[in-house]
Design an enzyme around this catalytic site. Structure first.
Site, PDB file in Angstrom:
ATOM      1  N   SER A 283       0.835  -1.201   0.000  1.00 43.43           N
ATOM      2  CA  SER A 283       0.000   0.000   0.000  1.00 43.43           C
ATOM      3  C   SER A 283       0.870   1.251   0.000  1.00 43.43           C
ATOM      4  O   SER A 283       1.993   1.227   0.493  1.00 43.43           O
ATOM      5  CB  SER A 283      -0.885   0.029   1.239  1.00 43.43           C
ATOM      6  OG  SER A 283      -1.699  -1.109   1.255  1.00 43.43           O
ATOM      7  N   HIS A 284       0.309   2.332  -0.527  1.00 41.08           N
ATOM      8  CA  HIS A 284       1.116   3.541  -0.660  1.00 41.08           C
ATOM      9  C   HIS A 284       1.528   4.105   0.699  1.00 41.08           C
ATOM     10  O   HIS A 284       2.498   4.853   0.776  1.00 41.08           O
ATOM     11  CB  HIS A 284       0.380   4.581  -1.495  1.00 41.08           C
ATOM     12  CG  HIS A 284       1.277   5.656  -2.027  1.00 41.08           C
ATOM     13  ND1 HIS A 284       2.509   5.376  -2.597  1.00 41.08           N
ATOM     14  CD2 HIS A 284       1.160   6.997  -2.075  1.00 41.08           C
ATOM     15  CE1 HIS A 284       3.084   6.508  -2.955  1.00 41.08           C
ATOM     16  NE2 HIS A 284       2.291   7.506  -2.653  1.00 41.08           N
TER      17      HIS A 284
ATOM     18  N   HIS B  16       3.908  18.772  -3.988  1.00 44.04           N
ATOM     19  CA  HIS B  16       5.097  18.637  -3.140  1.00 44.04           C
ATOM     20  C   HIS B  16       6.273  19.319  -3.831  1.00 44.04           C
ATOM     21  O   HIS B  16       6.457  19.168  -5.030  1.00 44.04           O
ATOM     22  CB  HIS B  16       5.404  17.156  -2.909  1.00 44.04           C
ATOM     23  CG  HIS B  16       6.342  16.927  -1.767  1.00 44.04           C
ATOM     24  ND1 HIS B  16       7.685  17.232  -1.856  1.00 44.04           N
ATOM     25  CD2 HIS B  16       6.140  16.446  -0.524  1.00 44.04           C
ATOM     26  CE1 HIS B  16       8.258  16.944  -0.689  1.00 44.04           C
ATOM     27  NE2 HIS B  16       7.342  16.461   0.135  1.00 44.04           N
TER      28      HIS B  16
ATOM     29  N   ARG C  40      14.739  18.633   3.711  1.00 46.22           N
ATOM     30  CA  ARG C  40      14.744  20.048   4.083  1.00 46.22           C
ATOM     31  C   ARG C  40      14.654  20.193   5.589  1.00 46.22           C
ATOM     32  O   ARG C  40      15.279  21.075   6.169  1.00 46.22           O
ATOM     33  CB  ARG C  40      13.604  20.785   3.372  1.00 46.22           C
ATOM     34  CG  ARG C  40      13.908  21.052   1.904  1.00 46.22           C
ATOM     35  CD  ARG C  40      12.706  21.607   1.154  1.00 46.22           C
ATOM     36  NE  ARG C  40      11.662  20.606   1.035  1.00 46.22           N
ATOM     37  CZ  ARG C  40      10.389  20.801   1.369  1.00 46.22           C
ATOM     38  NH1 ARG C  40      10.001  21.978   1.819  1.00 46.22           N
ATOM     39  NH2 ARG C  40       9.512  19.837   1.237  1.00 46.22           N
TER      40      ARG C  40
END
Lengths: 617, 245
Positions: free
Chosen positions: A42-43, A257, A273
């Site tokens: 799954s993502h 994003h 970041r």
């Protein structure tokens, strides 16, 4: 026809789906989870960064609490969220992180003593307290006042997914993979389950249930450039939306994003970041510190994406065969940091770009990333329009993200919302009995079988599935990306209306037999175009800029006219969405104000109205 | 650049009446930074919409797209065509059940593995939502995560000599899974409990030590060390059993 029966049917077995399932199974209810892929693929498992929860264990998280997390979430949403939901979320997040630790997640822990961290390319020192040794630690993420993001190296989603799936195995929950729900079974009032296509054999199956939960993640794949997995194609949204009675909440609210790599759009984590990576332009100079002196690279995602696009428009982008991009620089973080804390990033650079991020710059550009848009539910996760239907996670517009989601809040939402909504489903199931009307069931199956037969025989036409899908994707990239304006949106809506026509005339080239992918794509194509039209129409109507929705022709955030949520219905047989609006939140705990970053002016709402809705806690 | 790539791809759709297993040839022009993800999707969209293969994250994180590429099991998404010769042969992973063409059923195999290894924390402790979390040493947490990075792609299983010969062999992925719980202080199982699961020919003693598992692991998991670690541990457990400690 194989028919399965359960108390709860969960469509989608990512973190939200499995967390919902666990809650019901723990209370003794019979649960079936369906997933297009094995659950651990799954993502959710791709999320690298972490989960926000105000534990306040680490030095830079000292003094953190649920109120501060709540405030950051509301500000991050640009006052587009439901504050009752944001409060539920912030209060429950710490408990849920600890529960995950109990179930087996190997969270990174506080190591006492002196250590270094980077911010804006500069090195700073911090000291972790002895007494906090071994507690769950946190890292810094964009848009947050404190270090609050719990993590396991840069495989947080993967680690939590493993633990959650283990928990499902322990509880004996049936998680069926390679099953795709292609339609809900309902009578216009109550949801009774779903018609499902088996992705091993191609056969149709029926799943009947007292309650159904859609937890199928986002629908980024309707954009051409997206960080999403190929399974994030809107399947769950489509089956709910096509009932005609379920609205998509805030369809225009799509997050981009800042750091998708060029050309494959694979995401490199915000952790880059957060840990001190910087963005550079064609001259290898920093620019975020010019636009956002305070937060610089750590402003929220919508802000960074916009300034990046703006900077490229100023001619400071790096030209490449795949269009312009900028650079992400993590060279100064050093070998040890990159090899351990940012290992996935290291691997992505190596495998997909053939570069070494210790020595070379990473080509990045803003890319579709998250859908704040989703199946509209109330604060209990109950979907508008159909009794017995619930939704949680990215698939849902619950709505704690409003018009912009903070990094680390989505992965946290999957389990926190999954726990809360799972509990509400248990309440719903307790003492609930229902009847399944066989006529409704057989009608639903017949309709799907007809659709499949028509696609295979080419009875509706011979439009090519992939060509039509590409037209949809390109139209959205052109009209509904980081910056939006009236004329482009109008053109986009017109184009998509043409694409909608074509999507109804698709015919297969292949036989459609078995685990056929072309058939699967064809079955959801029209629904995808409908979602695209909801985005474009919603964006065209919303004449203001709020969070990720940025209108060049209406740069101000307009609280006077647009402090509301879009609800996009698609009545049966219609050619365009029917837009309605509702108040964003039942009350304000934090009245609308300046976010503290991102600039832009605000057209204020009526003060007495705001005051009347403001409560004190 | 600008090579013409020749793909030889295994074709068989068990759900199609007339389908027989065979190799099919495709020609595709190579583009910059092409991966097998890009190539296979182009083949399906431009040449044969019936082609069956699996991709999910397409970023080397989920393990969906493992296949045998020029004789070697690996992830198709992170295989760049520029690292391959002009002729590319693609076969489905062995050991797992074939779904069609290049797609195999890893889901069911791994689900059975969770059950046989009891892949969850075994503890009598009950979660208290009001209490602070139990402390853990960060090094231990990182050690656990190191073993939990397995993406269940199935490469190690399909490259394993023992797994090819006997259906009941647990394979490196399962042994690594056990090792993950062995190092986790939250799991209260004893060595004897683990011995019940893997102290036999289907488990740690069935391994022939060929170590192809580690060679093909796309996540570079320390499978060899784990096999050695568990074999010693289980060997000692077995001796203790025999001599009653």
């Amino acid at each position: 026809m194989q028919t399965y029966y359960s108390d709860l049917l969960v469509i989608g077995a990512g973190l939200a789906g499995e967390r919902v399932a666990v809650e019901s199974a723990q209370k003794g209810f019979d649960v079936i989870c369906l997933s297009i892929v094995p659950a651990r693929r799954s993502h959710s498992s791709a999320a690298q960064g972490g989960m926000q929860a105000a534990l306040g264990n680490c030095a830079k998280g000292e003094g953190d609490n649920c109120d501060i997390h709540f405030g950051d979430t509301v500000r991050g949403s640009d006052w587009g969220c439901d504050q009752e939901v944001a409060r539920l979320f912030a209060d429950n997040a710490p408990i849920e992180m600890r529960r995950l630790a109990h179930w087996g997640v190997p969270w990174n822990r506080v190591v006492p003593g002196k250590s270094f961290y980077f911010k804006g390319g500069e090195k700073f020192e911090k000291v972790e307290k002895e007494e906090n040794e071994g507690l769950i630690t946190a890292r810094s993420f964009g848009g947050t006042a404190k270090w609050r993001t719990c993590y396991t190296s840069d495989g947080t989603g993967h680690a939590v997914m493993c633990t959650m799936d283990n928990r499902c195995a322990e509880l004996g929950i049936n998680v069926f993979d390679r099953k795709e729900a292609i339609s809900l079974i309902h009578d216009g009032d109550t949801c009774m389950g779903a018609v499902v296509r088996c992705l091993r054999t191609g056969e149709l199956e029926v799943y009947l249930s007292k309650a159904t939960a859609i937890c199928t993640g986002g629908f980024g794949r309707i954009y051409k450039a997206t960080t999403n997995a190929v399974i994030c194609d809107g399947g769950g949204h489509i089956i709910a939306h096509e009932t005609g009675v379920v609205p998509i909440g805030n369809p225009e609210s799509i997050q981009f994003h800042p750091t998708g790599i060029v050309p494959t759009d694979i995401l490199v984590t915000e952790g880059c970041r957060g840990d001190g990576g910087t963005l550079l332009d064609v001259n290898e100079e920093r620019f975020m510190n010019i636009y956002e002196p305070e937060k610089a690279e750590l402003a929220s995602r919508d802000v960074v994406s916009r300034w990046m696009t703006h900077h490229m428009r100023q001619g400071k982008g790096v030209k490449s065969a795949y269009g312009e991009h900028l650079w992400l620089d993590i060279r100064h973080l050093g070998d040890k940091h990159i090899s351990t804390k940012l290992r996935e990033v290291d691997e992505i650079c190596h495998h997909f770009l053939g570069i070494d991020p210790r020595k070379q710059l990473i080509p990045v550009r803003p890319t579709q990333h998250y859908t704040m848009a989703g199946i509209r539910t109330n604060k209990d996760g109950a979907v508008y329009g159909l009794k017995g239907l619930f939704s949680a996670g990215e698939a849902a517009c619950w709505d704690m993200h409003g018009f912009n989601r903070l990094g680390g809040n989505s992965l946290a939402e999957t389990v926190v919302a999954g726990g809360i909504i799972g509990g509400k489903i248990v309440e719903f199931l307790e003492g609930y009995e229902t009847r399944f009307k066989t006529s409704v069931v057989s009608e639903a199956v017949k309709k799907q079988q007809e659709r499949i037969d028509n696609l295979i025989s080419g009875r509706n036409g011979t439009e090519n599935v992939y060509a039509v899908r590409a037209e949809l994707q390109e139209a959205l990239m052109k009209g509904c990306f980081v910056f939006r304006n009236g004329p482009d949106l109008e053109e986009c809506v017109e184009t998509l209306k043409g694409v909608l026509e074509k999507s109804r005339k698709v015919g297969l080239v292949s036989s459609g037999a078995g685990a056929n992918f072309e058939l699967g794509s064809a079955l959801k194509l029209e629904g995808q175009v409908r979602l695209g039209l909801c985005i474009a129409t919603g964006a065209l109507n919303r004449t203001e800029s709020r969070g990720s929705h940025n209108r060049e022709d209406f740069p101000a955030r307009n609280d006077r006219d647009w402090l509301n949520r879009t609800l996009a219905y698609w009545p049966e047989g219609a050619d365009e969405p029917d837009l309605k609006y509702e108040e964003t939140t039942p009350y304000f705990e934090l009245p609308p104000g300046d976010r503290g970053y991102g600039g832009g002016s605000i057209i204020e709402a009526d003060k007495t109205e705001i005051e009347a809705k403001t409560i004190k806690r | 650049m600008s090579r013409n790539l020749e793909f030889e791809i295994f074709r068989y759709n068990p759900q199609e009446k007339d389908s027989v297993p065979h190799m099919q040839k495709f020609i595709l022009d190579e583009t910059v930074n092409m991966t097998l993800f890009i190539a296979l999707n182009r083949l399906r969209e431009e040449q044969d919409p019936g082609l069956i293969f699996d991709f999910c994250c397409r970023a080397g994180i989920c393990g969906a797209c493992a296949m045998v590429v020029n004789g070697r099991p690996r992830l198709a998404c992170q295989t760049k065509t520029k690292d391959l010769p002009d002729k590319i042969t693609l076969l489905p992973l062995p050991v797992f059940k074939l779904i069609g063409d290049l797609s195999v059923d890893t889901g069911v195999w791994f689900r059975e593995m969770y059950q046989s290894t009891e892949s969850w924390i075994h503890t009598k402790k009950v979660f208290d939502p009001k209490a602070q979390e139990e402390r853990m040493d960060n090094d231990v947490a990182e050690q656990i995560y190191e073993l939990e990075r397995c993406i269940e792609c199935g490469c190690c299983v399909s490259a394993c000599g023992t797994a090819r010969m006997r259906d009941d062999f647990l394979g490196a992925a399962a042994l690594n899974r056990i090792a993950r719980f062995v190092v986790d202080p939250r799991d209260q199982r004893s060595d004897k409990d683990y011995f019940e699961i893997i102290g036999n020919d289907e488990g740690i003693f069935g391994c022939m030590g060929l170590l192809a598992c580690e060679d093909v692991c796309p996540k570079n998991l320390p499978l060899q060390n784990q096999l050695g670690f568990l074999r010693r541990k289980m060997g000692i457990t077995a001796i203790k059993e025999i001599f009653g400690k």
